[in-house]
Design a protein around this motif. Sequence first.
Motif, PDB file in Angstrom:
ATOM      1  N   PRO A  32      -4.054  69.164  40.348  1.00  0.00           N
ATOM      2  CA  PRO A  32      -4.002  69.319  41.559  1.00  0.00           C
ATOM      3  C   PRO A  32      -4.642  70.826  41.935  1.00  0.00           C
ATOM      4  N   GLU A  75     -15.446  62.909  39.465  1.00  0.00           N
ATOM      5  CA  GLU A  75     -15.320  63.996  38.446  1.00  0.00           C
ATOM      6  C   GLU A  75     -15.218  63.670  36.937  1.00  0.00           C
ATOM      7  N   GLU A 103      -2.740  79.375  43.027  1.00  0.00           N
ATOM      8  CA  GLU A 103      -3.696  78.669  44.055  1.00  0.00           C
ATOM      9  C   GLU A 103      -3.470  79.227  45.552  1.00  0.00           C
ATOM     10  N   LYS A 139     -13.618  66.363  31.563  1.00  0.00           N
ATOM     11  CA  LYS A 139     -14.528  66.514  32.694  1.00  0.00           C
ATOM     12  C   LYS A 139     -16.054  66.466  31.775  1.00  0.00           C
ATOM     13  N   SER A 166       1.743  72.513  46.812  1.00  0.00           N
ATOM     14  CA  SER A 166       0.651  72.742  46.541  1.00  0.00           C
ATOM     15  C   SER A 166       0.207  73.245  48.065  1.00  0.00           C
ATOM     16  N   PRO A 167      -0.657  74.350  48.112  1.00  0.00           N
ATOM     17  CA  PRO A 167      -1.061  74.767  49.302  1.00  0.00           C
ATOM     18  C   PRO A 167      -1.928  73.782  50.148  1.00  0.00           C
ATOM     19  N   TYR A 168      -2.112  72.673  49.294  1.00  0.00           N
ATOM     20  CA  TYR A 168      -3.147  71.506  49.997  1.00  0.00           C
ATOM     21  C   TYR A 168      -2.729  70.494  50.710  1.00  0.00           C
ATOM     22  N   ARG A 199      -8.188  66.164  45.289  1.00  0.00           N
ATOM     23  CA  ARG A 199      -6.965  66.799  44.661  1.00  0.00           C
ATOM     24  C   ARG A 199      -5.688  67.057  45.494  1.00  0.00           C
ATOM     25  N   LYS A 202      -7.182  73.852  41.972  1.00  0.00           N
ATOM     26  CA  LYS A 202      -8.766  73.824  42.145  1.00  0.00           C
ATOM     27  C   LYS A 202      -9.420  75.200  41.656  1.00  0.00           C
ATOM     28  N   VAL A 203      -9.064  76.330  42.283  1.00  0.00           N
ATOM     29  CA  VAL A 203      -9.599  77.377  42.508  1.00  0.00           C
ATOM     30  C   VAL A 203      -9.163  78.129  40.859  1.00  0.00           C
ATOM     31  N   GLU A 207     -12.219  74.388  35.050  1.00  0.00           N
ATOM     32  CA  GLU A 207     -13.173  73.488  35.129  1.00  0.00           C
ATOM     33  C   GLU A 207     -14.124  74.154  36.344  1.00  0.00           C
TER      34      GLU A 207
END
Lengths: 337, 337, 337, 337
Positions: free
Chosen positions: B68, C35, B222, C7, A135-137, B46, B70-71, B75
């Motif tokens: 995990p 969420e 992502e 969601k 994950s980039p996060y 996330r 997002k972009v 959703e």
Amino acid sequence: MIVVMEKGATGPQIQHMVQRVEALGLKAHVIQGTERTVIAAIGEKRSETKEALASGPGVADVVPILAPYKVASREVKKEPTQVTAMRLKVGAGAVGIIAGPCSVENEEQILTTARAVRAAGATALRGGAFKPRTSPYSFQGLKDEGLKLLAMARKETGLAIVTEVMATEDVELVSEYADVLQVGARNMQNYRLLEAVGKAGRPVLLKRGPSATMEELLLAAEYILNEGNPHVMLCERGIRTFESHTRFTLPLATVPYLHHKTHLPIVVDPSHGTGHTYLVPDMAAASIAAGADGLILEVHPDPERALSDGYQSLNLPQFAETMAKCRAVAAALGKSV
Amino acid sequence: MIVVMEKGATGPQIQHMVQRVEALGLKAHVIQGTERTVIAAIGEKRSETKEALASGPGVADVVPILAPYKVASREVKKEPTQVTAMRLKVGAGAVGIIAGPCSVENEEQILTTARAVRAAGATALRGGAFKPRTSPYSFQGLKDEGLKLLAMARKETGLAIVTEVMATEDVELVSEYADVLQVGARNMQNYRLLEAVGKAGRPVLLKRGPSATMEELLLAAEYILNEGNPHVMLCERGIRTFESHTRFTLPLATVPYLHHKTHLPIVVDPSHGTGHTYLVPDMAAASIAAGADGLILEVHPDPERALSDGYQSLNLPQFAETMAKCRAVAAALGKSV
Amino acid sequence: MIVVMEKGATGPQIQHMVQRVEALGLKAHVIQGTERTVIAAIGEKRSETKEALASGPGVADVVPILAPYKVASREVKKEPTQVTAMRLKVGAGAVGIIAGPCSVENEEQILTTARAVRAAGATALRGGAFKPRTSPYSFQGLKDEGLKLLAMARKETGLAIVTEVMATEDVELVSEYADVLQVGARNMQNYRLLEAVGKAGRPVLLKRGPSATMEELLLAAEYILNEGNPHVMLCERGIRTFESHTRFTLPLATVPYLHHKTHLPIVVDPSHGTGHTYLVPDMAAASIAAGADGLILEVHPDPERALSDGYQSLNLPQFAETMAKCRAVAAALGKSV
Amino acid sequence: MIVVMEKGATGPQIQHMVQRVEALGLKAHVIQGTERTVIAAIGEKRSETKEALASGPGVADVVPILAPYKVASREVKKEPTQVTAMRLKVGAGAVGIIAGPCSVENEEQILTTARAVRAAGATALRGGAFKPRTSPYSFQGLKDEGLKLLAMARKETGLAIVTEVMATEDVELVSEYADVLQVGARNMQNYRLLEAVGKAGRPVLLKRGPSATMEELLLAAEYILNEGNPHVMLCERGIRTFESHTRFTLPLATVPYLHHKTHLPIVVDPSHGTGHTYLVPDMAAASIAAGADGLILEVHPDPERALSDGYQSLNLPQFAETMAKCRAVAAALGKSV
């Protein structure tokens, strides 16, 4: 190479394929079976001539006889290769233990770990400064700062430093600090990176991709060897299968299989190979029993607070116990860890 | 996130985990089951907080509730994304066809192919200039020269150029010629490359690695999206399984699954997904029926003499037939190819 | 059980699911996340109530907390189970060795093998009388005649007889001769057969199917245990993966994993698990190091002339060497073979 | 068959293998390559002579040239086989739709479903009376009572009844009620059962085991055909892979591949193949586009309250929509559903 024709292949199709074989500089030998014709192509080279024949008219299959790798092959070099770096010796009877945290986090963490694994018998320190993360996060590593901390740990303990290099542009920097360049599983087929670590000349720990075949792994090694760098260790770290109770499936038959096919030493990673701390000691011992030339193990002074991979890291006492177990198994087999 | 405690977990262990959850800035909600206790962690972000809890004392398992990514998520953006480049339109109702040889070999080969696939209805031309090859002894592509030939073909036909970029250091050069940068399956988790194509801003065709999960694929996307580049197409090209009668196993449920999870368009590659020319037309039609937003197909004027992948390439008449079949299926489903 | 809502799940959908949970006799506990909403169902039984909830409106996922097996579970019985039959002792510290040919072929073959494996330290004799074969045209075993030859070998050597039973209608006959009934990998989910061997009461060696999960294996054991037969040994014999250099992939982490989850003993079969004689000795030693409670090994006086599985059979001197190796590893770990 | 000798194979080893080949009644043809010697064995029969050679001294590999199945082979019978039962027609241009609940639950459920699927265009009714269940604690089916309800539904609707038979001892009973005997995935290699349904003579729907190769599936069919029963439909229902977002991975290339190798018709099961209702309609359409000769679909009037498999069942309106979609795709390809 054997070209297997389809059942109803015609005379002209067979004739055509004979000419194709000869055009590749090979000798064609036609064998008329009771049901099918096959053409043996003699003089096969190890390049991909299979591709040149597989789409011919009337061809059912093409079966290569030679393995496509050369320099890595046991047929070419019979004696096992030993890779060495500082205290670390892997292969040709020597079993090397590489231990340390997933990521370098700070000075105290890495020095505490280095001292403890050294005391328990490790000969190299692992620790990620550049971290490839799904994950980039997620935490991506301390980078340069991490490399410096590793060098500090080496200075104090004499352990060889094994750390991952993720990109060609980092090879020079990482080579300044590392004794062994690790190519991660995700990069096993990043050919530019393989060429770059080949040119760097430092020992390389090449991890098997989670869906790589033995042939693909050996051909990845061949990219490095082909640049004139013979110091390659292969690392089994588990494959992707339907099993979900472990993070990956750790197929230890890789060890005796590769010993049969290549002279390069084989290291096993039971931490990634299982993904659960409680499975690591038994699988470490099993790896040694299977004939592994080395182990790479995740060790952290406080796994619960590790920034990455805590769930598969041994703490310091667990590592010492695992070492004792591995040493006993190695001794039983006439080896020393 | 749900922290599942082991059956015999003690009060202090549960208390400890509650504190750990709270230390992450989450609200802990303890649920006493008949046999086990679980702790619901409310406010989950996330990022990988799972790691921070999985190695706690008495913890049996940690179950994340949120995906995990997002972009990339449906959703976050409900409307499907359409990626466009020259004539090529992929997604949001448009079905784009990318066709061409595995490797660019010479001017005649690429121009002949470009004209033919254009005439049959393709909107983009594929062709490898930089070729990642399993063996270092295989043909590695024409490189710069190949890029120039692709640009020539675009000039004549107006087809968008889709070509692979293998390394960060090539992104600038390839971007000069290509309309779509392809990230190959072997590089799906080459994060530096993902960041570089993210920064380049050009549309990207991101191929699924042969053992990548859906989550890993979306997290790779992502990385690109996270650099501010929204023009990402995902490509299903087959996975590694025990099946050996096809080169890979092509799991078309990927298409409706991803449509459910992400707004990004989905392209299918039945050439690599099967590895045999004779299976491609049916699987191309099946991909359209499964809802694919595009296809990428290997086409060569003379597959038997192709420098790579001839055994899975359609010749020009076969491509035209495949297009007719796909067009009929698309029309039946109210779409146009 | 945790019911994870989508969601956008609406109030009425959540209310509906609460009622569904309560209708199953469980207590519903609603947790409002930032969420998503999740519903914890408290009082979960080990039957498949997941099915009853997974297709509800607005439900994204249902996560069971309890394992679905009971009697096999380590939570229910903490002490390891030992299975015994004649000289054979497996589990709870004892390591049993079951050795012999794939198929019983004739008196000389089975007696020669029995004497040799007994001398080298085996405690049970394997040998197939009823053979499940992939092809209807392959040798299917000597049937009754084979059972009689096994009984003869037992009489002379005192080895326990382990032999496969393929069908419910044969259970009575095979039970007359065998000390341990083997359920083959192909029959792991042949539930009628599991019930029949459960009723027969004899010790059972239950082989893992090549694509069975741990949960499926334990539930198959549960079918036998549920008939009141507690004498069940689980056998890891390799799984189907993309690897083709071995017949199956032998995942030894099965051993410590199962020891964690169940009190039943675990036997490993490195002959089928690798499919190549030269890989068997190392993998036998690795199995012992991983903690196996037993091994089952194919041994033949003349593998080249075996009617089945010769390519993975040890000859008599190879078996003796393998035993020596396993004995050394076991001793190093404080066990005896 | 091609016997590939190891690189250093000696003259006596080669001579030995030539004699072994001749002892099997085959003609040996020695081909001296530049690096290795291979021996072509001419006159190969389709039985497992590979086994007889693979463990010879100096042998590296044995490559069979002929497929091991005979009666199922397209080489033996060129024209596609059509299987018929009541209204159901599968193969040779006809596409048959088998629909109904996972389990027969009660009269209203089965009759309501039968009427609705008949109205929407199905030609056969599925419904389990004997249910193989992973857990012994799950609902095991209504047994005899279920068969009677199926017969009642047939009487009213004229739909052919497709239902599973789990054990040889039930074949007679099930044959009294069923028009097609289904052999489930777990029993694909239950050879006694295959022989029993072969003898019963009724049409058989043979489901692929989740880790079965194409060769194993065709050899399982061969067990049935070999008993003189030619009415065999093969069913692709998904395989076990690392993918966890679907219950199984549905590899549709099975359809054109099998059409190439066998004359038997191919049915696809997108319900088990995906495990999620929302994926079924697209994958049903994709199956038709891939060339499937039939579909088997789980349909339930109230999936949320189904006793089994509700999460992958279509409700009645969803089934009607899926039929419309499949009909459109079939029409586009010149077929009718």
